[in-house]
Design a protein around this motif. Structure first.
Motif, PDB file in Angstrom:
ATOM      1  N   PRO A 156       6.711  -6.811   7.394  1.00 53.09           N
ATOM      2  CA  PRO A 156       6.004  -5.591   6.484  1.00 53.09           C
ATOM      3  C   PRO A 156       5.167  -5.829   5.667  1.00 53.09           C
ATOM      4  O   PRO A 156       5.132  -6.476   4.802  1.00 53.09           O
ATOM      5  CB  PRO A 156       7.678  -4.254   6.649  1.00 53.09           C
ATOM      6  N   TYR A 157       3.907  -5.198   5.871  1.00 59.38           N
ATOM      7  CA  TYR A 157       2.244  -5.076   4.591  1.00 59.38           C
ATOM      8  C   TYR A 157       2.525  -4.090   4.648  1.00 59.38           C
ATOM      9  O   TYR A 157       2.236  -3.059   5.670  1.00 59.38           O
ATOM     10  CB  TYR A 157       1.682  -5.914   5.473  1.00 59.38           C
ATOM     11  N   GLU A 158       2.369  -3.515   3.417  1.00 62.20           N
ATOM     12  CA  GLU A 158       2.180  -2.007   3.020  1.00 62.20           C
ATOM     13  C   GLU A 158       1.082  -2.489   1.099  1.00 62.20           C
ATOM     14  O   GLU A 158       0.588  -1.615   0.850  1.00 62.20           O
ATOM     15  CB  GLU A 158       3.027  -1.572   2.351  1.00 62.20           C
ATOM     16  N   GLY A 159      -0.029  -3.523   1.464  1.00 57.67           N
ATOM     17  CA  GLY A 159      -0.517  -3.942   0.239  1.00 57.67           C
ATOM     18  C   GLY A 159      -1.901  -2.945   0.863  1.00 57.67           C
ATOM     19  O   GLY A 159      -1.920  -1.817   1.374  1.00 57.67           O
ATOM     20  N   GLN A 160      -2.195  -2.442  -0.720  1.00 58.89           N
ATOM     21  CA  GLN A 160      -3.672  -1.864  -0.807  1.00 58.89           C
ATOM     22  C   GLN A 160      -5.192  -2.487  -0.559  1.00 58.89           C
ATOM     23  O   GLN A 160      -6.336  -1.995  -0.632  1.00 58.89           O
ATOM     24  CB  GLN A 160      -3.700  -1.136  -1.839  1.00 58.89           C
ATOM     25  N   ASP A 161      -4.536  -3.681  -0.498  1.00 60.97           N
ATOM     26  CA  ASP A 161      -6.400  -4.548  -0.150  1.00 60.97           C
ATOM     27  C   ASP A 161      -6.441  -6.075   0.578  1.00 60.97           C
ATOM     28  O   ASP A 161      -5.976  -7.017   0.319  1.00 60.97           O
ATOM     29  CB  ASP A 161      -7.068  -5.006  -1.986  1.00 60.97           C
ATOM     30  N   ARG A 162      -6.621  -5.307   1.644  1.00 63.86           N
ATOM     31  CA  ARG A 162      -5.446  -6.267   2.781  1.00 63.86           C
ATOM     32  C   ARG A 162      -6.952  -7.238   2.772  1.00 63.86           C
ATOM     33  O   ARG A 162      -6.139  -8.656   3.039  1.00 63.86           O
ATOM     34  CB  ARG A 162      -6.566  -6.115   4.413  1.00 63.86           C
ATOM     35  N   LEU A 163      -7.830  -7.639   2.876  1.00 67.08           N
ATOM     36  CA  LEU A 163      -8.945  -8.548   2.568  1.00 67.08           C
ATOM     37  C   LEU A 163      -8.985  -9.808   1.578  1.00 67.08           C
ATOM     38  O   LEU A 163      -8.929 -10.819   1.278  1.00 67.08           O
ATOM     39  CB  LEU A 163     -10.247  -8.606   2.201  1.00 67.08           C
TER      40      LEU A 163
END
Length: 417
Positions: A262-269
């Protein structure tokens, strides 16, 4: 026209045409080379869209099919028209975008006008659609006969339940053969309006001259007041298949090991960049044990890895070939459960990556495509470069938490006897 301030001594300008097209101009005086890319954020993944509240579905492969057909013209093939004026043109469809581009060592006006004109015109016929189907089906069959391509596609099918990565960018034979002129027209009308697209030009030509050319060409483009959202079915955090074996004609077994989380980060790049650094620290030639892995035959020249983050999920891929699949899986598993962060390695990697990115600014064709991709990812590419430059070692620790809840899949490709 606005000047985009940056710390890289690049003269970059932007403006939006009356038709809603976002344009970026990179001024390179003193050079002969010009390049331009005209792109849309419509790729192989975008099979379901909501248009002003109404659901629309596309057949798999329709973005790629459409890319093929736009190069046709009633009088002469578009690629031949570019060749006649000394320009090299091409296009590609990825999972996220479709890009049309050219490079030219002369006056940019004629190829630039041609680029805008042919991408902005849908002149496809039903007969030409039928003729194209056989060509694309043969392309699909060619990819299926390439073991590395098949390994990747079957890895996707091990990982994902419904996410469109399970389909080839070109679609399936069934979806291609069932595609109609109206399917292509619908996809074009929804995704090739200027409000959704982006044009990037890297050229020695004066920005004011380029702006005039572009605005003239876009005068006839309609301004469409529509809201389009790409939607996806809920994808579980578990893998679709934990283990699978397939057969192909290979000299040595090929394999893939992938982790879904699962990924809930705010800055994908930013997170993707950091995770690639973590992978380099733990799985590359920088590791003290790397040569021992090679000598033991656990990894080979076919070994590699990558990261892909999406809304709500992420995937780590490890590819390899050899006759020690169990040892390979055990090696990667062991390291994944004990990832190391090294500040000396971090500083070395940061200098290397940043230097490579600065050197890449000199590559006209690549720069135009990179700026367009960054735009569709919602960032200014020069801000992205600045983000990389300012990364701190402490930033790495925050990304380790993403791997705490991961599910694993292993795919083994054996030789067909």
């Amino acid at each position: 026209m606005n000047k985009i301030e940056n710390k890289f001594n690049e003269s970059v300008y932007s403006f939006v045409t009356e038709s809603g097209l976002q344009v970026y101009l990179v001024h390179r005086p003193g050079f002969k080379r010009s390049s331009a890319v005209y792109g849309t954020p419509f790729g192989a993944l975008n099979l379901k869209q909501v248009v002003d509240g109404k659901s629309v579905e596309h057949k798999s492969g329709v973005a790629h099919f459409l890319e093929h057909k736009l190069f046709e013209d009633e009088t002469k093939d578009v690629l031949s028209q570019f060749a006649d004026i000394g320009a090299n043109a091409n296009a590609f469809t990825s999972y996220d975008q479709t890009m049309y581009y050219f490079g030219h060592n002369g006056s940019i006006e004629e190829p630039l006008r041609l680029l805008i004109q042919f991408v902005s015109k849908f002149s496809v016929t039903a007969d030409s659609v039928e003729k194209e189907k056989g060509i694309i089906v043969e392309e699909l069959k060619m990819y299926e006969q390439m073991p590395d391509m098949r390994l990747l596609m079957e890895t996707y099918r091990n990982i994902f339940h419904t996410y469109p990565f399970i389909y080839d960018i070109a679609g399936t034979e069934e979806s291609v053969r069932s595609t109609t002129l109206e399917d292509l027209r619908q996809a074009y009308e929804l995704n090739y309006s200027d409000q959704r697209m982006c044009l990037v030009v890297v050229s020695p030509e004066e920005p004011e001259v380029l702006e005039t050319i572009i605005r003239e060409e876009c005068l006839s483009h309609p301004l469409k007041d529509v809201t389009i959202e790409n939607v996806f079915e809920d994808e579980p955090n578990t893998v679709a298949n934990a283990y699978r074996e397939i057969e192909d004609i290979v000299e040595q077994p090929k394999m893939s090991l992938a982790y879904k989380f699962p990924y809930e980060g705010q800055d994908r790049l930013k997170d993707e960049f950091i995770i690639r650094m973590i992978l380099e620290m733990n799985f590359s030639e920088m590791c003290d044990d790397y040569q021992a892995w090679l000598d033991a035959g656990i990894i080979s020249n076919g070994y590699g890895y990558d990261i892909d983050l999406r809304d709500g999920m992420g995937v780590l891929f490890f590819m390899n070939e050899g006759d020690k699949p169990q040892e390979f899986e055990a090696l990667i598993d062991g390291i994944m459960n004990n990832l190391v962060l090294d500040e000396v390695m971090f500083n070395q990697l940061l200098k290397r990556y940043y230097g490579e990115m600065i050197m890449a600014l000199a590559k006209f064709d690549d720069l135009a495509i990179t700026i367009a991709r960054a735009h569709f990812d919602g960032v200014n590419y020069f801000d992205y470069l600045e983000m990389v430059k300012n990364l701190k070692f402490e930033d790495l620790e925050a990304c380790l938490k993403y791997f705490e809840k991961k599910d694993k899949t292993f795919l083994l490709m054996k030789n067909a006897e």
